[in-house]
Enzyme design. Structure first.
Site, PDB file in Angstrom:
ATOM      1  N   TYR C 292       1.022  -1.172  -0.073  1.00  0.00           N
ATOM      2  CA  TYR C 292      -0.163  -0.033  -0.019  1.00  0.00           C
ATOM      3  C   TYR C 292       0.796   1.276   0.002  1.00  0.00           C
ATOM      4  CZ  TYR C 292      -4.214   2.680   1.187  1.00  0.00           C
ATOM      5  OH  TYR C 292      -5.178   3.795   1.420  1.00  0.00           O
ATOM      6  N   TYR C 342      -5.937   5.490  -7.115  1.00  0.00           N
ATOM      7  CA  TYR C 342      -6.036   5.458  -5.583  1.00  0.00           C
ATOM      8  C   TYR C 342      -7.406   4.838  -5.496  1.00  0.00           C
ATOM      9  CZ  TYR C 342      -6.738   6.827  -0.705  1.00  0.00           C
ATOM     10  OH  TYR C 342      -6.896   6.768   0.576  1.00  0.00           O
TER      11      TYR C 342
END
Lengths: 330, 129, 395
Positions: C292, C342
């Site tokens: 991430y 995102y």
């Protein structure tokens, strides 16, 4: 009656600035010293540089103990008209002074005033009245050195009637006879907006029974650290139950307010409500051992270092919120 | 000038004695009786003598220069007047920086008395050239 | 035992953009339909739905939109992007427990054209909840954006370990290199150099613009089913070899500033230990890592926390291109959130599935397991995915 007042206002306004009125004395140190002494101003600059405090500007042209009636003075003329109409009382509401430069010892000052506008009739907390606004400019020779916008409310005292004779003469400008809170805010609105922009924009903490002691502390100028009533463990951020011993009796101590920067951020983007960027926000390890986040005030971001020592300061946002913050110690 | 918006000035508490009211009125050449003669002030509907405007302006200026220091240059003082500041009250001045730049800042000042806000205003201050 | 009981059998995405032009519900329905089509399943096969607490689309709204029938399992996972892999864990748990058979995990957001997470949010600082109270210890003080909260940790990490802005920059360069060859990526064909990174403007020092992931509109959905069912479906199943959530001691959301150290991500350590323990694998077994990457420093710290290198040494680990395609441990071949989009970590799960299937545009050769992590700095989660029969030697 309204028509009469408006017509007079227009006539006086159209006449423009009244005659220049010189001050009795030149700018002088004895009067400056009297003023500093009475006001309690210890700023050494005025004596050292031979200049007058800017807020004294109007003092140089005050009419003194035995003022001469000057019918050509716009405010005096307008006041006379309103007195005739029964608006005999006066209260000043606004005074905005701009100083182009500081006046020097020995300079001779004169003032000219003009009527800007007369608005009314307005209902106010004091009674019905008219707002009279004048502009004044102070000169040294041909040079304008300061200016002032001045607003008074000329109002009818409660209980009197429109045709009643004036119970008292309106005083000259720069004084008030019936002081009170005036409902119309006039130019004060600008101030209120400016202050509100900071206070109402501020991000506020959620205050609970567990955290109220901390915020009450900042409001009182104390940096409080939670201390367990059972085992004495210090903890920040605080919580209702001690992690060490399980006690739910929470106490606090007042921190010394010193600590070291453990880490910090220079925030440049995006905008933060109520703040002008960049700001430095630091995580500080207090002398007592707990860590706390706060803005580093008045610091050049390039001067901030991990390990730097800081002292707590308090930023009062409004009556409900005071924030802890840091200042670098030399 | 490294001043940040939000900075709060230290509070200034002024005990407003009759001597304070009268000496400041005289020092500002304001001889209106409400600023030195209690009987006259009461007759005119006030509960006591009270500060004159020129003194309030002066106090607001002093409050900011006390904080900003001797090198500060006051560009303007704008005030709105509210509750009168009577003798025997305490005038509490507080302030906060509302605008700031490399050349100066604007300080919002509030002066409170028992009756509420006596004065609210803004002082624009910079550095000596 | 969760390990090996379920698999991701379908994935679906919308396009990734800066302005989707449609509602988040619309995006969610589109991604879920695509995932079901990919799996070869019908909406009526779905009996479970999982999403993020932050998602604006309730399970029932989505179920109506896609024409699902009765639901037997629905759940939402908290802590922002930390929820990503946990949605799949929830699905696997429900399936292994026998309460559901086909569970769809989804996330839809108009994060760029709608509510932007990077801004200072008054809502989160004023919520009358324990989280709102927590936020009261930094929001009012001017620390109120994700980038700023990460910057506080990144500064300490630099101070303790000697990492530099260039070390952070290498993460961004790798992501943009990978995105440059991924047509689905917003930054397709737009690689950057380390000099570009160093020239980008400060956001919250020590973070620069190119240390921060982009903002996107889009939606992602993944379909989870039991391994037996998976064997009969259209795609090569990505078997959930391990799935874990983690929260550390003295945990806060983005501001765990009160622990002894400020140089690690202990909550991810909790996840990592479970992943290795559930799977019997070790870091060296991992073929591809999808980490991430909302902010570059946390990629370095994840490598350390998961055991790919010792604490403080990630900058050395990545210095020779180890995390780029062809390196020892390719990270985020799709370009990550820095390069692709995102979607709160969910697009990373899709990439991991593609790596397992062998269908990624930037395919990493080999058959080893693929690691996926979720949002860091918050209570988080992780997955190990592998093709059937491989990579779960722990069973």
């Amino acid at each position: 009656m309204e028509g009469t007042i408006r017509a007079a206002a227009e006539r006086i306004r159209a006449a423009g600035a009244g005659p220049a009125r010189p001050g009795r004395d030149p700018v002088n140190l004895p009067m400056i010293r009297n003023w500093l002494e009475a006001i309690g101003d210890r700023n050494p600059r005025y004596e050292q540089d031979g200049v007058a405090p800017p807020a004294m500007t109007q003092v140089w042209t005050m009419r003194g103990l035995h003022p001469v009636v000057e019918p050509a003075d716009p405010l005096s003329a307008m006041s006379a008209v309103l007195d005739q109409a029964g608006f005999t009382s006066v209260v000043a509401t606004n005074c905005e002074q701009t100083y182009h430069r500081y006046l020097r010892d020995g300079e001779r000052v004169e003032v000219r005033s003009r009527l800007v506008d007369v608005r009314g009739p307005k209902r106010t907390a004091l009674g019905e009245g008219w707002f009279v606004t004048t502009d004044s400019t102070w000169y040294v020779g041909a040079e304008a050195v300061a200016s002032m916008t001045f607003r008074v409310l000329k109002f009818r005292p409660p209980g009197s009637t429109a045709t009643a004779p004036a119970s008292e003469r309106a005083p000259a400008a720069a004084s008030e006879r019936v002081p009170a809170v005036v409902s119309e805010r006039a130019s004060g609105v600008a101030f209120e907006r400016a202050a509100a922009a900071v206070a109402s924009d501020a991000l506020r903490p959620v205050v609970t029974r567990d955290t109220a002691f901390f915020w009450a502390g900042t409001a009182a100028g104390e940096l409080r650290i939670q201390r367990c009533g059972g085992c004495g463990e210090l903890r920040h951020p605080p919580g209702p139950v001690c992690r060490q011993c399980g006690a739910d009796r929470q106490d606090h101590l007042v921190a010394r307010g010193t600590g070291e920067i453990f880490s910090f951020v220079v925030h440049r983007h995006p905008p933060v409500p109520g703040r002008r960027l960049p700001i430095v926000v630091a995580l500080v390890e207090l002398t007592e051992g707990v860590r706390m986040v706060g803005e580093v005030l008045g610091a050049d971001p390039r001067q901030v270092r991990i390990g730097a020592t800081v002292q707590v300061d308090f930023v009062r946002v409004d009556t409900e919120l005071t924030l802890p913050a840091w200042r670098l110690l030399p | 000038m490294s001043v940040a918006v939000g900075i709060v000035l230290p509070e200034l508490r002024i005990p407003v004695t009759p001597t304070f009211v009268i000496s400041t009125a005289v020092a500002t050449r304001d001889f209106q009786d409400v600023h030195h003669d209690r009987d006259q002030a009461v007759r005119r509907g006030s509960k006591d003598i009270f500060l004159n405007i020129l003194t309030t302006t002066g106090l607001v200026q002093r409050y900011v220069t006390d904080w900003a220091g001797a090198t500060a240059m006051v560009h303007s003082v704008a005030i709105r007047l509210g509750a009168p500041c009577y003798a025997y009250d305490t005038l509490v001045l507080t302030g906060q920086v509302t605008q700031a730049s490399s050349t100066g800042c604007v300080v919002a000042v509030v002066g409170r008395v028992t009756g509420g806000d006596h004065v609210t205003g803004q002082v624009e201050v910079g550095r000596l050239p | 035992m969760i390990s090996g009981s379920a698999a991701i059998v379908g994935v679906g995405e919308t396009e990734f953009s800066k302005d989707s032009g449609r509602s988040e519900l619309h995006l969610a329905a589109e991604a879920v339909r695509a995932a079901l089509t990919d799996a070869g399943l019908a909406p009526t096969d779905v009996d479970g739905l999982v999403t993020f607490t932050m998602d604006s689309t309730a399970e029932v709204a989505l179920a109506r939109e896609i024409g699902a029938g009765e639901l037997r399992f629905f759940s939402q996972v908290g802590y922002g992007g930390g929820a990503a892999c946990a949605t799949v864990q929830q699905a696997a748990l429900a399936i292994s427990a026998g309460v559901a058979r086909v569970v769809v995990c989804y996330r839809a957001l108009n994060e760029r054209s709608g509510r932007r997470f990077g801004r200072v949010s008054r809502d989160v600082s004023s919520a009358p909840t324990s989280s709102g109270v927590d936020n009261g210890w930094h929001y009012p003080m001017g620390l109120g954006t994700p980038a700023a909260t990460v910057a506080m940790v990144a500064r300490r990490y630099q101070h303790v370990f000697g990492a530099t802005g260039e070390d952070f920059g290498r993460v961004a360069v790798a992501a943009r290199r990978h995105a440059a060859t991924n047509p689905r990526a917003w930054f397709f064909d737009r690689p950057i150099t380390l000099a570009d990174h160093q020239a980008s403007r400060w956001i919250a020092e020590p973070l620069r613009l190119l240390d921060c992931c982009q903002e996107s509109d889009g939606a992602v959905a993944v379909v989870v089913a039991g391994v037996e069912r998976a064997a009969d479906l259209r795609q090569t199943p990505a078997v959930i070899t391990a799935a874990a959530q983690g929260s550390g001691a003295d945990q806060y959301v983005m501001t765990s500033y009160y622990r002894d150290n400020l140089t690690g991500l202990p909550e991810l350590g909790v996840v990592g230990r479970q992943l290795w323990q559930q799977s019997g694998l070790v870091p060296d077994d991992v073929r591809v890592a999808v980490l991430y990457d909302h902010f570059t420093p946390y990629v370095l710290m994840q490598l350390e926390e998961l055991g790919f290198c010792p604490p403080g040494e990630a900058r050395h680990f990545i210095a020779d291109g180890a995390i780029e395609l062809g390196g020892r441990l390719p990270v985020n071949p799709h370009g990550g959130q820095l390069g692709e989009a995102y979607i709160h970590g969910m697009n990373g799960i899709v990439e991991a599935v593609r790596q397992v299937r062998g269908s990624s545009v930037n395919q990493v050769a080999g058959a080893g397991p693929v690691l996926v992590t979720a949002g860091t700095g918050v209570p988080t989660s992780g997955l190990l995915l592998a093709s059937s029969g491989r990579g779960w030697v722990g069973r």
